[in-house]
Structure formats: C-alpha cells, structure tokens
Write an enzyme that holds these catalytic residues in place. Structure first.
Site, PDB file in Angstrom:
ATOM      1  N   GLU A  59       2.542   2.438   5.376  1.00 33.98           N
ATOM      2  CA  GLU A  59       3.773   2.315   4.571  1.00 33.98           C
ATOM      3  C   GLU A  59       4.134   3.719   4.125  1.00 33.98           C
ATOM      4  OE1 GLU A  59       5.517  -0.285   4.221  1.00 33.98           O
ATOM      5  OE2 GLU A  59       4.184  -1.971   4.561  1.00 33.98           O
ATOM      6  N   CYS A  80       9.910   4.542  -2.595  1.00 34.42           N
ATOM      7  CA  CYS A  80      10.036   4.728  -1.148  1.00 34.42           C
ATOM      8  C   CYS A  80      11.388   4.179  -0.703  1.00 34.42           C
ATOM      9  CB  CYS A  80       8.900   4.025  -0.424  1.00 34.42           C
ATOM     10  SG  CYS A  80       8.670   2.321  -0.952  1.00 34.42           S
TER      11      CYS A  80
HETATM   12  P1  NAD Z   1       0.693  11.268  -0.535  1.00 32.48           P
HETATM   13  O1  NAD Z   1       0.808  11.080   0.929  1.00 32.48           O
HETATM   14  O2  NAD Z   1       0.605  12.636  -1.069  1.00 32.48           O
HETATM   15  O3  NAD Z   1      -0.631  10.501  -1.078  1.00 32.48           O
HETATM   16  C1  NAD Z   1      -0.850   9.148  -0.855  1.00 32.48           C
HETATM   17  C2  NAD Z   1      -2.333   8.848  -0.969  1.00 32.48           C
HETATM   18  O4  NAD Z   1      -3.024   9.506   0.090  1.00 32.48           O
HETATM   19  C3  NAD Z   1      -2.993   9.340  -2.250  1.00 32.48           C
HETATM   20  O5  NAD Z   1      -3.901   8.377  -2.701  1.00 32.48           O
HETATM   21  C4  NAD Z   1      -3.701  10.605  -1.798  1.00 32.48           C
HETATM   22  O6  NAD Z   1      -4.809  10.951  -2.613  1.00 32.48           O
HETATM   23  C5  NAD Z   1      -4.157  10.191  -0.416  1.00 32.48           C
HETATM   24  N1  NAD Z   1      -4.478  11.300   0.503  1.00 32.48           N
HETATM   25  C6  NAD Z   1      -4.072  12.589   0.457  1.00 32.48           C
HETATM   26  N2  NAD Z   1      -4.574  13.279   1.525  1.00 32.48           N
HETATM   27  C7  NAD Z   1      -5.284  12.394   2.255  1.00 32.48           C
HETATM   28  C8  NAD Z   1      -6.023  12.479   3.472  1.00 32.48           C
HETATM   29  N3  NAD Z   1      -6.111  13.629   4.153  1.00 32.48           N
HETATM   30  N4  NAD Z   1      -6.621  11.373   3.946  1.00 32.48           N
HETATM   31  C9  NAD Z   1      -6.512  10.183   3.299  1.00 32.48           C
HETATM   32  N5  NAD Z   1      -5.843  10.042   2.125  1.00 32.48           N
HETATM   33  C10 NAD Z   1      -5.229  11.135   1.612  1.00 32.48           C
HETATM   34  O7  NAD Z   1       1.907  10.457  -1.183  1.00 32.48           O
HETATM   35  P2  NAD Z   1       2.386  10.412  -2.701  1.00 32.48           P
HETATM   36  O8  NAD Z   1       3.034  11.701  -3.045  1.00 32.48           O
HETATM   37  O9  NAD Z   1       1.289   9.902  -3.574  1.00 32.48           O
HETATM   38  O10 NAD Z   1       3.481   9.233  -2.647  1.00 32.48           O
HETATM   39  C11 NAD Z   1       4.812   9.415  -2.320  1.00 32.48           C
HETATM   40  C12 NAD Z   1       5.083   9.061  -0.875  1.00 32.48           C
HETATM   41  O11 NAD Z   1       4.659   7.726  -0.594  1.00 32.48           O
HETATM   42  C13 NAD Z   1       6.563   9.074  -0.536  1.00 32.48           C
HETATM   43  O12 NAD Z   1       6.751   9.652   0.723  1.00 32.48           O
HETATM   44  C14 NAD Z   1       6.945   7.595  -0.516  1.00 32.48           C
HETATM   45  O13 NAD Z   1       8.082   7.300   0.259  1.00 32.48           O
HETATM   46  C15 NAD Z   1       5.705   6.994   0.037  1.00 32.48           C
HETATM   47  N6  NAD Z   1       5.607   5.573  -0.286  1.00 32.48           N
HETATM   48  C16 NAD Z   1       5.877   4.658   0.689  1.00 32.48           C
HETATM   49  C17 NAD Z   1       5.864   3.301   0.388  1.00 32.48           C
HETATM   50  C18 NAD Z   1       6.208   2.288   1.440  1.00 32.48           C
HETATM   51  O14 NAD Z   1       5.957   1.118   1.203  1.00 32.48           O
HETATM   52  N7  NAD Z   1       6.755   2.664   2.572  1.00 32.48           N
HETATM   53  C19 NAD Z   1       5.548   2.870  -0.905  1.00 32.48           C
HETATM   54  C20 NAD Z   1       5.250   3.826  -1.874  1.00 32.48           C
HETATM   55  C21 NAD Z   1       5.290   5.183  -1.543  1.00 32.48           C
END
Ligand code: NAD
Length: 514
Positions: free
Chosen positions: A268, A302
């Site tokens: 997602e 998102c």
């Molecule tokens: P992010 O990608 O920075 O982090 C998301 C998660 O991934 C966090 O828990 C983070 O600690 C973890 N993470 C970071 N590096 C990682 C790695 N190398 N391996 C595994 N996990 C890792 O995102 P964010 O800034 O927390 O959230 C915002 C983003 O999420 C936006 O792009 C938004 O559109 C998206 N989002 C999408 C949905 C959806 O349903 N499509 C819902 C909510 C948020």
C-alpha cells in the site's frame, strides 16, 4: 501509583498503560526493549511526550520465535473462536475509543475527530472480521474424472508481518491484523518509529484480551523500531506474507527483498490523487469535497487530493470559491475543537513543504493562496493552492503536505488522460451529473486507479470495500471484499474415492498394477 508525565495534559496516557518511559517490544508476553531510545514528540509544539526503548535485533529474534510457537496453537483454533477473540479486541478498543483517539491526535498530529475515526476504523474492522470468521469458505469444483472430488481449502499462512506508516498509525494495523487473525495467522507489527506510543498502547489492549482468554499474547507481537527491524521482517523466511504500507521508494526495497526469498508482499504505497470537476457538477458539493480531500489530515493521507482538474467553463468559479474556503480554515492544535488543520507530523515534513514550494515556483507554479510555513514552535504550514502546468515534474510526485495543484481541461477524455498520467494509481474522483461521464469514468477507458469515486472525495474510504491502488501504489488490496484471500494459503485438493485411476485430459499411461 501511576508515573507523572512532564505535562499534566498527558496524564490520560496512564489510562492506556503508558508511562513517561516505555519498553517497545512485547515478545514472549513480556515487555522489553534493548535497542535505541526514541522520544515521541507532539507535532503541535515539538515538545517530548514520552520515550520508548525500541527492540534490538536480539529482541526481534526472541519475539519471532515466541510468535512462531504461538502460531501452532492459533492456526488450529477454530476460525469462529478466533473471531470471538477479535470481537473482544473490538470491545477493548471501544472502551478506550476516546483515549486512544486522543493519543493518535496527540502523537500523529491529526485533528481529534480523525484520531477517533482511526480507532473506530479498527473497531469496524473487528466487527467485519468476526462475521468473516464464519465465512472463510472454500469451494467444490466439478472434477472431470469419475469418482473424484475437487475442492479448494483455505489455510492460514502462519505469521503475517505488518509494517505501517506514520500517517495512519492505528487504522492500517486494523485493516491487516483483524483479517490476518481470523484467518488463523499470528501478527508481527512494526509501526512507524515516530508513533511508538500508539503501537505500545494498542498492543497492550490486544495482549490483555489474548491473556484473559488463555492464549499467548505472542499471537499479536509488537516490535517498535525503524528501518533495521523493517528490513529484518522483509528478510525473514518465517514470515510468509509482509504487508507494507509506506512510500513507494521504501515499498520497492521491501518488495525486492520479500520476493527474493519467495515471500508474498501486500503493498500500500504512495498516491497522487486527482479530483475532476465537470461543467455540470454540483459545485457546492465539489468545493466541500476538495477542501476535505486536500486539507484534511494536513494533506498527509495516501488518498489526499493533490491534483484538481477543472473544466474550463467552471475553472475560475471553482478557484474563487475554493480560495475563499481555504482562507476560513482554522489552523491550530489538533486537540482543539475548532481546528480543521493541524500540524505536519515532523520538522522534516515542514522542511519538505518549504523545499516543495521552492520547486513549485522554480517550475512555473503560481501560488493562489498559502505557500508559507507558519512561524510557530509546532510544524504548521498554510494550506496551499497552486496553478501549474500538468507537465511540471513536481506534479507527478507526492508532496506529503496540504498542497493542491489546479489544472484546466476541455473534454472528459483530456481529464481522464491527465488523471492517468502519473505513476501512482491509488484514488480518483469525478464530480458530474452525467450518467455517460460516470460510466466512462468507471469503465475500461476511465480512471486507472484502485479507487474510482463519483461525487465524493478521494479520501475517507469505507472498510467494506477492498482498499488499495495500482501502478506505483503497489497493487495491494486490504480491508473488505475478498481481501482476506491474500492472508491465506489456497490448497487445491483432489480426492479419488474410487478404485480406478482415470487421468486428467484423458491420458492413458498404459500401466496397470495388480
Ligand atoms: P515510509 O516509507 O518512510 O515508512 C513506512 C514504514 O516503513 C515505517 O514503519 C518505516 O520505519 C519502515 N521502513 C523504512 N525503511 C524500511 C526498510 N528499508 N525496510 C522495511 N521497512 C522500512 O513512509 P511514511 O513516511 O511513514 O508514510 C508516508 C507514505 O506512506 C506516503 O507515501 C503515503 O502515501 C504512504 N501510505 C500509503 C497508504 C496506502 O494505503 N496506499 C496508506 C498510508 C500511507
């Protein structure tokens, strides 16, 4: 006696089992933490709320082992019994709805009704999953061979890893965990490193339900940590399914890692959602919807509307009404009753907003309203509307802030092309009264997104539908409809109850054993 927080207004956290210092890993039914200490801060003033000691890799290892042990018991528990436990989780959350919602608002920065709404979403998911626990139905398929029966049987996967983003620190857990649990899976949850208090408080409530019912709380394991723990989950062959919610950039890394070990991934990822307003639209409805979709959650959903596509005939009129509405938006502490726009989640988000505005200007964007950060100790920015060319590179990206790009079009076909012209494919919406436009929009040559709405905003999805998007949004589907199938292993099972061995496709192998 409950420990005292730095500010009296945080004392309600005691009622959620939180303290000024917390351990962030509930492996083996015991809270521990031997990793980094992180401070959770209030985005409205950047003051500390409490600290959490994250899990070390050793803590992670212990927790996964305990979870694996618990998995043997949980997957053999009848599905309706699992549903009963999830029902009780829903009840536990209901009893703390306001408190937990307040914590979401305090730690993430979204306004209180949205914070409470997130917890309500988990409760709704619990209710949904209880019913589902009696409907994980397989099917019987007619066999082409005499005296044979063919069926599909659905079995649990084992452990489901759930990695979530900061912007929905509670609800996204609910979409995944409620379904995963009734399907017979244990859950290992890693929330965002900036929202650890929500992870700990939610897990404490859930753990209590398992323990009260004589089940190990390792069935639902919370592991607070950052990229290192996320990476460990992605690499872990004991976790057959990793559900990842976050940015496209990180999602791509996670997908590669999980697929390299033949694990399954549910993604997602980022959105870049458009609302189209046709010349026959109800403009009052459209303007209210755009306001909620673009300004709600400070543009950090998102599904936030980032691109507004206006028919040339109503272009100027909508802009005027919208700019007027933007000027009336109350900005302030998300816990205040009148606030519509809270702060961005972190100082970095505020800096990204500033950089984004500079890029917009350098790419020919014209700011119609907003465009500045607000001088304040918290991470507040002005809700912003920009007139810009659809070809500007920044329009193709997801700037995670309340910035709305306005573009003009002449025909429905042009509008659909603009809608589909970005790499992301999450949500989309059209405002029109024309049945012809509606059916074109939802049909094969219409929107290419996972969510295709008519006369409602791009955000605020109901849990009954499958939620998710196409293209760079990752292709995953969570919550309702038949999303549950992704959390189970499908076995196609053929049973011969006769004494002959007829082969499929009429093959005669020419050998008969005596
Ligand atoms: P992010 O990608 O920075 O982090 C998301 C998660 O991934 C966090 O828990 C983070 O600690 C973890 N993470 C970071 N590096 C990682 C790695 N190398 N391996 C595994 N996990 C890792 O995102 P964010 O800034 O927390 O959230 C915002 C983003 O999420 C936006 O792009 C938004 O559109 C998206 N989002 C999408 C949905 C959806 O349903 N499509 C819902 C909510 C948020």
């Amino acid at each position: 006696m409950a420990a005292a927080f730095a500010r009296r207004e945080y004392d309600f956290l005691n009622e959620l089992g939180l303290q000024p210092h917390n351990l962030g890993c509930n492996g083996n039914g015991v809270w521990k933490g031997n990793g980094n200490t992180v401070t959770s801060v209030n985005p409205a003033n950047n003051q500390p709320i409490a600290t959490v000691v994250e899990a070390s890799i050793e803590d992670y290892e212990d927790s996964i082992k305990a979870c694996g042990e618990a998995s043997k018991m949980w997957m053999q528990t009848p599905a309706p019994k699992r549903g009963e436990i999830v029902r009780q989780i829903g009840e536990a959350l209901r009893s703390k709805l306001e408190l937990l919602g307040r914590l979401v608002s305090l730690e993430m920065g979204k306004i209180l009704p949205e914070g409470i709404g997130e917890v309500q979403e988990i409760i709704d998911m619990c209710d949904y999953a209880v019913g589902l626990s009696r409907q994980l139905n397989g099917s019987i398929i007619p066999s082409e061979r005499p005296n044979h029966m063919m069926m599909e049987v659905w079995n649990p996967l084992g452990i489901v890893g759930v990695i979530t983003a900061f912007n929905f620190p509670a609800a996204v857990l609910g979409w995944n965990a409620c379904i995963a649990l009734v399907c017979g899976n244990c859950v290992v949850w890693k929330g965002a490193p900036t929202t650890p208090l929500i992870s700990v408080a939610t897990t404490k409530l859930i753990a209590e339900v398992f323990e009260r019912n004589g089940f190990p709380s390792a069935i639902f394991t919370c592991i607070c940590g950052g990229a290192e723990i996320g990476q460990a989950i992605a690499e872990d062959t004991r976790i057959p399914l990793v559900s990842f919610t976050g940015s496209t950039k990180v999602g791509q890394i996670v997908q590669r890692t999980v697929h390299a070990r033949f694990g399954k991934c549910l993604l997602e990822l980022s959105g870049n959602n458009a609302i189209i307003v046709m010349d026959d639209a109800d403009l009052a409805l459209a303007v209210s919807s755009v306001l909620f979709a673009a300004v709600g959650t400070a543009g950090q959903r998102c599904t936030t509307c980032r691109r507004l596509l206006l028919h040339e005939k109503i272009h100027q009129q909508v802009i005027e009404r919208l700019v007027d509405a933007y000027k009336q938006v109350k900005i302030g502490d998300p816990l205040n009753k009148d606030t519509l726009l809270g702060p961005l989640h972190t100082k970095t988000s505020k800096t990204n907003f500033e950089k984004g505005i500079q890029m917009i200007k350098s790419q020919g964007g014209h700011i119609l309203t907003g465009g500045s950060v607000i001088e304040h100790e918290g991470n507040f920015v002005q809700p912003t509307i920009v007139e810009i060319s659809g070809d500007a590179p920044i329009v193709k990206e997801e700037l995670f802030a309340p910035v709305l790009y306005v573009l003009k079009f002449q025909t429905l076909e042009d509008a659909i092309e603009l809608n589909n012209s970005v790499s992301q494919g999450l949500s989309s919406s059209i405002f029109t009264r024309s049945p012809e436009a509606i059916f074109k929009w939802i049909g094969p040559c219409g929107s290419d997104c996972g969510i295709v709405n008519v006369n409602i905003p791009t955000n605020g999805a109901e849990i009954g539908g499958a939620f998710g998007g196409e293209k760079a949004t990752g292709g995953g589907r969570e919550a309702g409809s038949d999303s549950w199938k992704q959390y189970m292993r499908r076995a196609t099972c053929t049973i011969n109850y006769g004494r002959e061995l007829p082969l499929a496709q009429g093959i005669n192998f020419g050998f008969q054993s005596n």
